[in-house]
Design a protein around this motif. Sequence first.
Motif, PDB file in Angstrom:
ATOM      1  N   ARG A 181      -6.433  41.251 -35.112  1.00 26.88           N
ATOM      2  CA  ARG A 181      -6.925  40.112 -34.330  1.00 26.88           C
ATOM      3  C   ARG A 181      -8.315  39.683 -34.784  1.00 26.88           C
ATOM      4  O   ARG A 181      -8.634  38.498 -34.793  1.00 26.88           O
ATOM      5  N   ARG A 182      -9.166  40.644 -35.152  1.00 29.37           N
ATOM      6  CA  ARG A 182     -10.503  40.279 -35.635  1.00 29.37           C
ATOM      7  C   ARG A 182     -10.416  39.454 -36.911  1.00 29.37           C
ATOM      8  O   ARG A 182     -11.128  38.469 -37.080  1.00 29.37           O
ATOM      9  N   ARG A 183      -9.523  39.853 -37.789  1.00 29.47           N
ATOM     10  CA  ARG A 183      -9.367  39.101 -39.038  1.00 29.47           C
ATOM     11  C   ARG A 183      -8.730  37.735 -38.781  1.00 29.47           C
ATOM     12  O   ARG A 183      -9.107  36.738 -39.398  1.00 29.47           O
ATOM     13  N   LEU A 184      -7.762  37.699 -37.874  1.00 36.00           N
ATOM     14  CA  LEU A 184      -7.121  36.431 -37.553  1.00 36.00           C
ATOM     15  C   LEU A 184      -8.092  35.478 -36.879  1.00 36.00           C
ATOM     16  O   LEU A 184      -8.009  34.261 -37.067  1.00 36.00           O
ATOM     17  N   ALA A 185      -9.011  36.026 -36.080  1.00 37.92           N
ATOM     18  CA  ALA A 185      -9.977  35.168 -35.389  1.00 37.92           C
ATOM     19  C   ALA A 185     -10.848  34.427 -36.391  1.00 37.92           C
ATOM     20  O   ALA A 185     -11.157  33.239 -36.220  1.00 37.92           O
ATOM     21  N   THR A 186     -11.244  35.112 -37.461  1.00 42.94           N
ATOM     22  CA  THR A 186     -12.042  34.465 -38.500  1.00 42.94           C
ATOM     23  C   THR A 186     -11.241  33.371 -39.191  1.00 42.94           C
ATOM     24  O   THR A 186     -11.743  32.264 -39.438  1.00 42.94           O
ATOM     25  N   LEU A 187      -9.977  33.677 -39.489  1.00 42.41           N
ATOM     26  CA  LEU A 187      -9.114  32.686 -40.122  1.00 42.41           C
ATOM     27  C   LEU A 187      -8.864  31.504 -39.192  1.00 42.41           C
ATOM     28  O   LEU A 187      -8.834  30.347 -39.628  1.00 42.41           O
ATOM     29  N   TYR A 188      -8.721  31.789 -37.899  1.00 41.47           N
ATOM     30  CA  TYR A 188      -8.478  30.724 -36.927  1.00 41.47           C
ATOM     31  C   TYR A 188      -9.641  29.737 -36.881  1.00 41.47           C
ATOM     32  O   TYR A 188      -9.447  28.529 -36.789  1.00 41.47           O
ATOM     33  N   GLN A 189     -10.859  30.254 -36.942  1.00 42.15           N
ATOM     34  CA  GLN A 189     -12.018  29.371 -36.906  1.00 42.15           C
ATOM     35  C   GLN A 189     -12.019  28.399 -38.081  1.00 42.15           C
ATOM     36  O   GLN A 189     -12.488  27.268 -37.970  1.00 42.15           O
ATOM     37  N   ARG A 190     -11.469  28.836 -39.199  1.00 44.63           N
ATOM     38  CA  ARG A 190     -11.409  27.965 -40.371  1.00 44.63           C
ATOM     39  C   ARG A 190     -10.268  26.955 -40.283  1.00 44.63           C
ATOM     40  O   ARG A 190     -10.434  25.774 -40.610  1.00 44.63           O
ATOM     41  N   LEU A 191      -9.114  27.432 -39.836  1.00 40.75           N
ATOM     42  CA  LEU A 191      -7.910  26.601 -39.917  1.00 40.75           C
ATOM     43  C   LEU A 191      -7.495  25.984 -38.593  1.00 40.75           C
ATOM     44  O   LEU A 191      -6.909  24.902 -38.585  1.00 40.75           O
ATOM     45  N   GLY A 192      -7.770  26.671 -37.478  1.00 36.11           N
ATOM     46  CA  GLY A 192      -7.265  26.188 -36.202  1.00 36.11           C
ATOM     47  C   GLY A 192      -8.312  25.710 -35.229  1.00 36.11           C
ATOM     48  O   GLY A 192      -7.974  25.102 -34.210  1.00 36.11           O
ATOM     49  N   GLY A 193      -9.583  25.992 -35.510  1.00 37.29           N
ATOM     50  CA  GLY A 193     -10.641  25.565 -34.608  1.00 37.29           C
ATOM     51  C   GLY A 193     -10.918  24.072 -34.731  1.00 37.29           C
ATOM     52  O   GLY A 193     -10.498  23.410 -35.688  1.00 37.29           O
ATOM     53  N   GLU A 194     -11.640  23.559 -33.739  1.00 35.64           N
ATOM     54  CA  GLU A 194     -12.014  22.144 -33.793  1.00 35.64           C
ATOM     55  C   GLU A 194     -12.891  21.892 -35.012  1.00 35.64           C
ATOM     56  O   GLU A 194     -13.803  22.659 -35.319  1.00 35.64           O
ATOM     57  N   LYS A 195     -12.595  20.815 -35.726  1.00 35.32           N
ATOM     58  CA  LYS A 195     -13.305  20.570 -36.978  1.00 35.32           C
ATOM     59  C   LYS A 195     -13.458  19.075 -37.210  1.00 35.32           C
ATOM     60  O   LYS A 195     -12.517  18.304 -37.010  1.00 35.32           O
ATOM     61  N   ARG A 196     -14.650  18.700 -37.612  1.00 38.88           N
ATOM     62  CA  ARG A 196     -14.919  17.318 -37.968  1.00 38.88           C
ATOM     63  C   ARG A 196     -14.505  17.091 -39.411  1.00 38.88           C
ATOM     64  O   ARG A 196     -14.980  17.759 -40.328  1.00 38.88           O
TER      65      ARG A 196
END
Length: 221
Positions: A181-196
């Motif tokens: 989950r820690r590794r996925l959380a980092t990946l999520y911030q790149r791919l799934g988080g809000e992004k301009r």
Amino acid sequence: MTATLLAGIAGLALLDALNPATIAGVALLLLAPMAHPVRAAAGFVAGAYLTVLGLGAAVYTGADAAADAVGDGLVWLRRIAFTVAAIGLAVAGLRRLRARTRPAVTVPGWVNPLSAALLGLLMTGADLPNAFPYFIAIERIVNADLGTTGSLTIIAGYALVYCLPCLLLLIAGAASGDKVRRRLATLYQRLGGEKRQARSVPIAAGYLLAAAGVFTIAVLA
């Protein structure tokens, strides 16, 4: 049933398995703040598997009948699949012609292991029209004239390979949940988080060029 046919089908399934929608769905469920994230992710994978298997069986049966009646039923099916893929690429390209904020991907509160299976079914079903390796594989199965039992067995194997990355992620999440989950959380911030997303003409041009290429394949298929 030959080794060459099986190897070709397996290769198409592995190519199709690199599906960001289903993989991201499993990853998001493993990260979700719910009582049983692993069970929900397992339900999602089950829904995805049953979708690929069920739709493949339906397409095989319909294509077989169409091939007997018309002679080139799967040709049109493949053209439709490539055309839908081209439209999807074109839409993605046009979106990059203006700045936009990509909303964060989140898991609704009503998701549980059962509804996750339905979610996997819907997400996979919505994405399959773009999965042209899937339709190419079914066309090869129909042309191989393996009989219903043999053909459906291969389609079931294709569905299993299609879900393989999700299964590996699910097993990793169940075996060492916190670390994964820690590794996925980092990946999520790149791919799934809000992004301009800034306007990008080169990226838009790349999408549109790819759309043109896929549409050309659809026309010539």
